[in-house]
Motif scaffolding. Sequence first.
Motif, short mmCIF file in Angstrom:
data_model
loop_
_atom_site.label_atom_id
_atom_site.label_comp_id
_atom_site.label_asym_id
_atom_site.label_seq_id
_atom_site.Cartn_x
_atom_site.Cartn_y
_atom_site.Cartn_z
N LEU A 1 92.41 -48.66 39.56
CA LEU A 1 93.49 -49.10 40.79
C LEU A 1 94.31 -48.14 40.99
CD1 LEU A 1 93.49 -52.70 39.49
CD2 LEU A 1 92.71 -51.77 41.62
N ARG A 2 94.82 -47.30 39.89
CA ARG A 2 95.95 -46.28 40.00
C ARG A 2 95.47 -45.39 41.10
NH1 ARG A 2 97.34 -46.90 34.51
NH2 ARG A 2 95.78 -45.41 33.78
N PRO B 1 94.20 -48.17 44.84
CA PRO B 1 94.72 -49.33 44.78
C PRO B 1 94.07 -50.60 45.57
CG PRO B 1 96.14 -47.87 46.00
CD PRO B 1 95.07 -47.06 45.40
N HIS C 1 99.84 -57.22 40.53
CA HIS C 1 98.54 -56.59 41.03
C HIS C 1 98.24 -57.14 42.42
CE1 HIS C 1 97.88 -53.72 37.83
NE2 HIS C 1 97.80 -54.82 36.74
N THR D 1 100.47 -55.74 45.21
CA THR D 1 100.32 -54.29 45.36
C THR D 1 99.19 -54.01 46.13
OG1 THR D 1 101.34 -53.49 43.24
CG2 THR D 1 99.83 -51.80 44.14
N PHE D 2 97.88 -54.86 45.96
CA PHE D 2 96.93 -54.70 46.64
C PHE D 2 97.12 -55.23 48.33
CE2 PHE D 2 92.89 -56.68 48.33
CZ PHE D 2 91.84 -55.90 47.99
N HIS E 1 98.90 -52.35 50.01
CA HIS E 1 98.22 -51.14 50.37
C HIS E 1 97.08 -51.09 51.40
CE1 HIS E 1 100.30 -49.61 47.08
NE2 HIS E 1 100.21 -48.26 47.77
#
Length: 254
Positions: free
Chosen positions: A199-200, A203, A228, A231-232, A235
């Motif tokens: 995921l880094r 993402p 998480h 963040t998803f 992006h």
Amino acid sequence: MKLPYVFILCATLVLSACQSSGVQKQNEDDTKKRASLHYSLGIDALHKGFIPKAFEELMLADSIEPKNAATLDAIAYSWRLRGNLKEAKKYYQRAIRYNPAPATYNNYGSLLVEMGEYKEAVKQLKLALDDPRYNKQDLAFTNLGDAYVGLQDYKSAIAAYRKAQLIAPRWTYPKLREASVYVAMKRPNYAQALYETILRSEPTNQQALQGLMALLQKKGETTAIKKHLQTFIKHTKDPLQKAWAKDELAQLQK
């Protein structure tokens, strides 16, 4: 005085044999051309999603040239698309009788994994990997890893997935499969580290996020899951992915 006659007779016989051989060769070439034409039409129909047309052309090619491994492989794949794994298996079994390309062994091995016939899958996938020129070895090693998982030989599975990663370092799927093996081995921390690593760099990898969420859920780390997901959502540009993540986040906030 009889010698010239005998010579002429022998020459005539040789000439007739040559003519017969030439006609036979021409017929064989014509047969191959007709079969190749229908095979090409069938493959084109497959690529366009016209499955009935693909079956029509490929089966016609098979009737013209019944020992062609490539045609049999394509028919097997068509049956697999239809969801009829037993029929697909029959055609793969025919195909491997006729010295097929490595891709056929890989395709057959993949089908056997899907059918739960893991020992035979390992055998077929190793045949695919025997040819160093095969340009889909990353896929074959990944399928081999899946076969070993089915046999609960996790050490061999991880080795296979890592070989796939070496061949195709930008392909994430083998790493995802390796993470799932660590989950099966009751090594959640290592699996979590792999998912987070993916995921880094990616993402918006939904599979990695789902795997990570399952692990965090077992630990009761709801706050980390929310982070998480946020963040998803930030992006991803895929509206379906965004909708999925928002639904998951809404469930956690109830």
